[in-house]
Scaffold this motif. Structure first.
Motif, short mmCIF file in Angstrom:
data_model
loop_
_atom_site.label_atom_id
_atom_site.label_comp_id
_atom_site.label_asym_id
_atom_site.label_seq_id
_atom_site.Cartn_x
_atom_site.Cartn_y
_atom_site.Cartn_z
N ARG A 1 48.67 45.32 48.12
CA ARG A 1 48.22 44.47 47.01
C ARG A 1 46.71 44.48 46.87
NH1 ARG A 1 52.09 41.13 45.16
NH2 ARG A 1 54.01 41.19 46.37
N CYS A 2 46.25 44.12 45.66
CA CYS A 2 44.81 43.94 45.45
C CYS A 2 44.38 42.68 46.19
CB CYS A 2 44.51 43.79 43.97
SG CYS A 2 42.79 43.40 43.63
N GLU A 3 43.25 42.77 46.90
CA GLU A 3 42.82 41.61 47.68
C GLU A 3 42.34 40.46 46.81
OE1 GLU A 3 40.14 42.33 50.85
OE2 GLU A 3 41.50 43.78 51.81
N SER A 4 41.96 40.75 45.56
CA SER A 4 41.47 39.63 44.75
C SER A 4 42.38 39.26 43.59
CB SER A 4 40.04 39.91 44.25
OG SER A 4 39.92 41.22 43.79
N CYS A 5 43.50 39.93 43.41
CA CYS A 5 44.33 39.63 42.23
C CYS A 5 45.80 39.32 42.50
CB CYS A 5 44.27 40.77 41.22
SG CYS A 5 42.63 41.08 40.60
N ASP A 6 46.28 39.38 43.71
CA ASP A 6 47.69 39.08 43.96
C ASP A 6 48.66 39.94 43.17
OD1 ASP A 6 47.03 37.13 45.72
OD2 ASP A 6 47.32 35.46 44.34
N ARG B 1 44.90 51.80 42.38
CA ARG B 1 44.04 51.04 41.47
C ARG B 1 44.69 49.70 41.13
NH1 ARG B 1 42.88 56.18 39.44
NH2 ARG B 1 40.66 56.59 39.70
N CYS B 2 43.83 48.67 40.98
CA CYS B 2 44.30 47.38 40.48
C CYS B 2 44.14 47.40 38.96
CB CYS B 2 43.47 46.24 41.07
SG CYS B 2 43.86 44.66 40.29
N HIS B 3 45.25 47.18 38.21
CA HIS B 3 45.17 47.23 36.75
C HIS B 3 44.61 45.95 36.16
CE1 HIS B 3 48.06 50.87 36.01
NE2 HIS B 3 47.06 51.15 36.80
N HIS B 4 44.31 44.96 37.02
CA HIS B 4 43.71 43.74 36.51
C HIS B 4 42.20 43.75 36.64
CE1 HIS B 4 47.27 41.39 35.51
NE2 HIS B 4 47.84 42.04 36.51
N CYS B 5 41.68 44.14 37.82
CA CYS B 5 40.23 44.03 38.04
C CYS B 5 39.57 45.38 38.19
CB CYS B 5 39.93 43.17 39.26
SG CYS B 5 40.31 43.98 40.82
N GLY B 6 40.33 46.47 38.28
CA GLY B 6 39.71 47.78 38.38
C GLY B 6 39.39 48.21 39.81
ZN LIG Z 1 42.43 43.26 41.38
#
Ligand SMILES: [Zn+2]
Ligand SMILES: [Zn+2]
Length: 641
Positions: free
Chosen positions: A364-369, A381-386
């Motif tokens: 998981r992304c560490e900052s977006c869950d 890649r995180c599709h929320h924060c990049g």
């Molecule tokens: Zn993220």
């Protein structure tokens, strides 16, 4: 010199009030002026003339008058500021152009492409005639009327807009045609340019600052009385406006997701009232709101024959996802006999998640869950924060090498197609394509001129493109949207499947395939039958029971902050003070960019009052919230929850 109330075009909420300036004789409401403000030069808009300055205020003269805006546009902007809980300065900035420089002659964006004129079709269908007659009668009336132009893809909606615009032009008046995301629908714009030539101005986000200024000048001085544009074109300074058309009115991109969070569809209706104009909303899959509230002009089915049959593939019984046996068979037929196919898979990347078979961990992304998405270059890649990082070889928790790829994205679909049917040319269209300048146009042109080609991509492939020779349209995974915790989940799924089905067989016998794990869901059952009225009747019934739009309005209040519990705590306090309306929550949301979030949703018949009351309470709490690092967004009529 006369005195005037001027709103400076600044974003600061603390300065959201009018200031008094001296203006030259003859200058009145709607003047766009340059002013001295707080030691610097700013732009501002005159909203009224006043008899005297407030006590103790020494009014200074405006530096110069830049242009005169139609007073109705100023009124419209002030309504936007009030209804959506924004500030007059921010809303007026939507209608006031940037400072103009002297224009030098150069071809405008409308002339460069040199399209040949498209002739009017010799005959209209009976339903097109009836729709035009109703619109024509409304144009003769007092204005403010709104119509829903409902009809399947290919039923001739654009021709109705074109001929309604021609009527308006013949009377020496102006029209605005809104289309969602112009970069994705170059053909729609092309038809207007081809019919009306230089009398069309085009406004969209890809224009340079100079091009935008030129187009606005052609609009304001009357050389371009027809404006085609995306969301913000609803504020174009068209003279003698008497018609607004909103094409693909169901499209979520009409709602702006930053302050002012206006909905261009509601703004168009308001502008029609203010200027005595007529508004026409068109779609093959209208919103329940429009179906219930607007006067309907129904075009019926396609001009060129029946809509294609839809085959639902039950993925609980068919193996081979993302390419099931029935889908492979259809694609094989194209590989052999020629033709084109469009495949929709609403996820980018190779795999939506990496999952450890040994310990169960999902990366998981560490900052977006949210799960990190694996891309073809081996990067997560995180599709929320990049956020991005190289995909690990071993599970970071237990060091097992058993990392499995869950699900499929567009890149994996592209690879599987290459492996199974190498003779088909593949053209991918997703946010990774649009990130490259000119990428969309190049991809679409390539697809248009290639036989035995597959256009595969996210929901972009379902929007407005008309390609001859598309014999197959398939939804690879129709379930993606259904699981979303949003009251519009079914509406969106129905729209997506129906719109994609409309891309197939516009000039040839077409086939539509929908792969799903939930073949019995309402959205898919009705979409498979092209039963728009049936779906909307059920959807409206459900919304009436639950008090969702169009029966009540929603106001969404979202708080984010660095501490896990603080957003919900702030919203609980707010809810207890608001008290009166039906308030849902606060509910926790997924973390985004490292910030914890929660939302409160109000159902109300008076959205302005609720938003204003929340705004007052939040303003009073602002210093404490700032100290705690909390940010708040109030969204009136949100399009998703
Ligand atoms: Zn993220
Ligand atoms: Zn593990």
């Amino acid at each position: 010199m006369p005195l005037a109330s001027v709103y400076p075009l600044v974003t600061t909420r603390a300065l959201a009030r009018p200031f008094t300036y001296e203006v030259p004789d003859g200058v009145g409401p709607g003047a766009h002026v340059e002013i001295r403000f707080g030691g610097t030069r700013r732009r501002g808009v005159v909203v009224s003339l006043v008899d005297e300055a407030p006590p103790g205020v020494e009014a200074t003269p405006v530096v110069r008058v830049l242009e005169q805006l139609p007073p109705a546009l100023v009124e419209l902007a002030l309504w936007v500021a009030d209804y959506y809980g924004s500030t007059p300065g921010r809303a007026l900035a939507l209608v006031a152009s940037h400072v103009r420089s002297r224009r030098f002659e150069r071809p405008g964006p409308g002339e460069r492409e040199g399209l040949v004129g498209e002739a009017q079709p010799p005959r209209l269908s009976a339903t097109q005639e009836a729709a035009l007659a109703a619109i024509g009668a409304a144009l003769d009336g007092p204005g403010g009327r709104t119509f829903l132009l409902a009809g399947a893809t290919g039923s001739g909606k654009t021709e109705v807009y074109l001929q309604a615009c021609a009527t308006v032009l013949a009377r020496g008046r102006g029209a605005i045609v809104l289309v969602p995301e112009i970069a994705l629908t170059p053909q729609a714009v092309g038809r207007f340019r081809a019919r009306f030539g230089e009398r069309v101005a085009v406004l969209h986000s890809a224009l340079s600052e100079a091009e935008r200024r030129d187009e606005r000048e052609r609009i304001a001085d009357g050389r371009a009385p027809v404006v085609v544009g995306a969301r913000s074109a609803v504020f174009a300074p068209v003279r003698n406006l008497c018609l607004l058309c909103v094409d693909e009115e169901h499209d979520a991109s009409y709602k702006q997701d930053s302050d002012p969070r206006y909905d261009a569809r509601s703004v168009a209706a308001k502008r029609a009232v203010l200027e005595g104009a007529v508004a026409v909303y068109g779609s093959a899959t209208p919103r329940p709101e429009s179906w219930e509230r607007l006067e309907r002009l129904e075009l019926g089915g396609r001009l060129s024959g029946a809509l294609p049959p839809v085959r639902v593939v039950d993925l609980r019984r068919e193996a081979g996802y993302p390419l099931s046996a029935p889908l492979l068979a259809e694609l094989g037929a194209i590989a052999e006999g020629g033709g084109k196919a469009i495949l929709l898979l609403n996820r980018r990347g190779v795999a939506p998640a990496l999952h450890c078979r040994a310990c169960g961990l999902t990366l998981r992304c560490e900052s977006c869950d949210v799960a990190l998405v694996l891309h073809g270059d081996g990067v997560l890649r995180c599709h929320h924060c990049g956020f991005s990082e190289p995909a690990p070889e071993l599970c970071p928790a237990c060091s097992s090498p058993e990392l499995a790829r869950l699900g499929a994205g567009t890149q994996r679909l592209e690879r599987e197609l290459a492996a199974r049917l190498p003779e088909l040319e593949r053209v991918r269209l997703d946010a990774d394509t649009t990130a490259r300048p000119g990428g969309v146009a190049a991809a679409l042109a390539h697809f248009a001129r290639t036989d035995r080609a597959v256009l595969l991509g996210t929901q972009m492939v379902a929007k407005g493109h008309h390609f001859p020779g598309v014999s197959l349209a398939a939804v690879v995974d129709a379930d993606g949207g259904l699981g979303m915790p949003d009251f519009r989940a079914e509406e969106r799924t129905f729209q997506l499947v129906t719109q994609l089905a409309g891309r197939s067989g516009r000039d040839a016998p077409g086939r539509v395939l929908v792969q799903t794990f939930q073949p019995d869901s309402r959205a898919i059952r009705f979409a498979a039958r092209h039963d728009v009225a049936g779906f909307l009747a059920g959807e409206l019934e459900r919304r009436r029971e639950l008090g969702y739009p169009p029966f009540r309005h929603l106001v969404r209040i979202l708080v984010s902050g660095p501490e896990p519990a603080a957003p919900a705590r702030a919203l609980t306090e707010l809810r207890d003070r608001l008290g009166e309306d039906e308030l849902l929550g606060p509910a926790p949301l997924l973390r985004l960019r490292g910030r914890h979030r929660a939302q409160l949703v109000g159902k109300t018949s008076e959205p302005r009052r609720l938003a204003a009351r929340a705004g007052e309470l939040l303003a009073a709490a602002a210093p404490a919230m700032r100290k705690a690092g909390l940010r708040v967004v109030v969204d009136v009529d949100p399009q998703s929850l």
